[in-house]
Scaffold this motif. Structure first.
Motif, PDB file in Angstrom:
ATOM      1  N   SER A   1       0.888  -1.165   0.000  1.00  0.00           N
ATOM      2  CA  SER A   1       0.000   0.000   0.000  1.00  0.00           C
ATOM      3  C   SER A   1       0.923   1.210   0.000  1.00  0.00           C
TER       4      SER A   1
ATOM      5  N   VAL B   1       1.160   5.668   0.226  1.00  0.00           N
ATOM      6  CA  VAL B   1       0.538   6.984   0.388  1.00  0.00           C
ATOM      7  C   VAL B   1       1.626   8.052   0.294  1.00  0.00           C
TER       8      VAL B   1
ATOM      9  N   GLY C   1      -1.704  14.424   3.247  1.00  0.00           N
ATOM     10  CA  GLY C   1      -1.863  12.973   3.098  1.00  0.00           C
ATOM     11  C   GLY C   1      -2.143  12.239   4.400  1.00  0.00           C
TER      12      GLY C   1
ATOM     13  N   LYS D   1      -4.576  12.505   6.629  1.00  0.00           N
ATOM     14  CA  LYS D   1      -5.971  12.110   6.903  1.00  0.00           C
ATOM     15  C   LYS D   1      -6.324  10.756   6.301  1.00  0.00           C
ATOM     16  N   SER D   2      -5.694  10.432   5.157  1.00  0.00           N
ATOM     17  CA  SER D   2      -6.079   9.182   4.487  1.00  0.00           C
ATOM     18  C   SER D   2      -5.443   7.946   5.128  1.00  0.00           C
ATOM     19  N   ILE D   3      -4.482   8.151   6.033  1.00  0.00           N
ATOM     20  CA  ILE D   3      -3.679   7.030   6.533  1.00  0.00           C
ATOM     21  C   ILE D   3      -4.512   6.002   7.303  1.00  0.00           C
ATOM     22  N   GLN D   4      -5.427   6.498   8.175  1.00  0.00           N
ATOM     23  CA  GLN D   4      -6.216   5.564   9.004  1.00  0.00           C
ATOM     24  C   GLN D   4      -6.959   4.561   8.125  1.00  0.00           C
ATOM     25  N   GLY D   5      -7.591   5.083   7.074  1.00  0.00           N
ATOM     26  CA  GLY D   5      -8.347   4.220   6.151  1.00  0.00           C
ATOM     27  C   GLY D   5      -7.435   3.219   5.460  1.00  0.00           C
ATOM     28  N   VAL D   6      -6.257   3.684   5.064  1.00  0.00           N
ATOM     29  CA  VAL D   6      -5.311   2.807   4.361  1.00  0.00           C
ATOM     30  C   VAL D   6      -4.818   1.698   5.294  1.00  0.00           C
TER      31      VAL D   6
ATOM     32  N   GLU E   1      -7.492  -0.884   5.503  1.00  0.00           N
ATOM     33  CA  GLU E   1      -7.543  -1.600   4.216  1.00  0.00           C
ATOM     34  C   GLU E   1      -6.369  -2.589   4.111  1.00  0.00           C
TER      35      GLU E   1
END
Length: 283
Positions: free
Chosen positions: A81, A83, A92, A94-99, A102
């Motif tokens: 993965s 980012v 960038g 904010k997107s880390i938790q979701g990644v 996943e």
């Protein structure tokens, strides 16, 4: 230049990672977006095999945008993965938790089947010195919970940091490998400041940087320092010293001061967005 740099605490840091890896679901590896291959410690692949993997292209604001995209594709193809982040400004993050969720969905699913619900994902944050790990952790946690400093080797011991009910992070000291097989790797690490400046020859380093820039980013030095770019990097350095009034007593040119200025301007993005290695060279 010959690069050799492996203080004793690095051996301890590596041992600590080996001991803790069994507690971990995910390895979050920070690399410097300007040198995504040279800023990866090859030991980490070995330590992290069989774990979910997330690569963060940190300091992506200092690297060329199209190269950031190319590098993200390069690592995605290899099963990571990826980012792009800029920890200092929070880009960038904010997107880390979701990644993370996943990347660990198989583990979360396995837990669910065993009736284990809501066990937080445990992630180990790794990376070489000065790649921005502590800044990243602070940005992600939203508070200063890891010491930051812009000199290599600030994080000395491990610390667990609970981000929220879903994620716990283990911060580790940055580890460099014992010896650079490829001196080019050492050189690129020196460019970005991952090797202590005290052990480097400043003018030689700046000369190598000038050589790279005139080949891959022609015109950048001309524009910044109002000089004519030349094939001989030392001649360029003299010109820059002259134009920027870097003088010693008796009006002699202070090329060391000019060399420090160029290196500093590169590291801080004042020469523009520059990437030092390209995916096509590693395909």
């Amino acid at each position: 230049m010959h690069f050799q740099w492996y203080p004793g605490h690095m051996t301890k840091a590596k041992r600590m990672m080996q001991e803790n890896i069994k507690l971990i679901d995910l390895v979050i590896e920070l690399v410097d977006a300007r040198i995504p291959i040279s800023s990866r410690n090859p030991d980490i692949d070995e330590l992290g095999k069989n774990k979910a993997r997330l690569i963060l292209l940190n300091k992506s604001d200092l690297a060329e945008d199209r190269q950031n995209i190319a590098w993200a594709e390069y690592f995605s193809k290899k099963g990571y993965s990826v980012v792009k982040v800029n920890s200092k400004r929070g880009g960038g993050i904010k997107s880390i938790q979701g990644v993370i969720q996943e990347a660990c969905k198989e583990k979360i699913e396995r837990d669910r089947k065993r009736g284990i619900l809501n066990r937080p994902v445990r992630a180990m944050v790794v990376g070489i010195p000065n790649v921005g790990k502590s800044t990243f952790i602070n940005a992600l946690a939203g508070k200063a919970c890891a010491k930051t400093g812009n000199k290599p080797g600030v994080t000395k011991g491990k610390q667990w940091i609970r981000l929220n009910k879903n994620v716990e992070l283990l911060d580790t000291p940055g580890i460099l490998w014992p010896k650079f097989e490829d001196q080019q790797v050492g050189l690129k690490l020196a460019f970005i400041g991952s090797i202590k400046d005290e052990i480097l020859n400043t003018e030689e380093l700046a000369g190598e940087l000038i050589k790279f820039l005139t080949t891959h980013y022609a015109g950048v030095l001309e524009e910044k320092y109002e000089i004519k770019e030349q094939e001989d990097p030392y001649a360029c350095l003299m010109e820059i010293a002259k134009n920027r009034h870097c003088l010693l007593k008796g009006n002699e040119l202070d090329t060391e001061k000019a060399a420090m200025m160029i290196t500093d301007d590169f590291r801080n993005g004042r020469l523009g967005k520059i990437t030092l290695e390209f995916p096509e060279d590693y395909e």
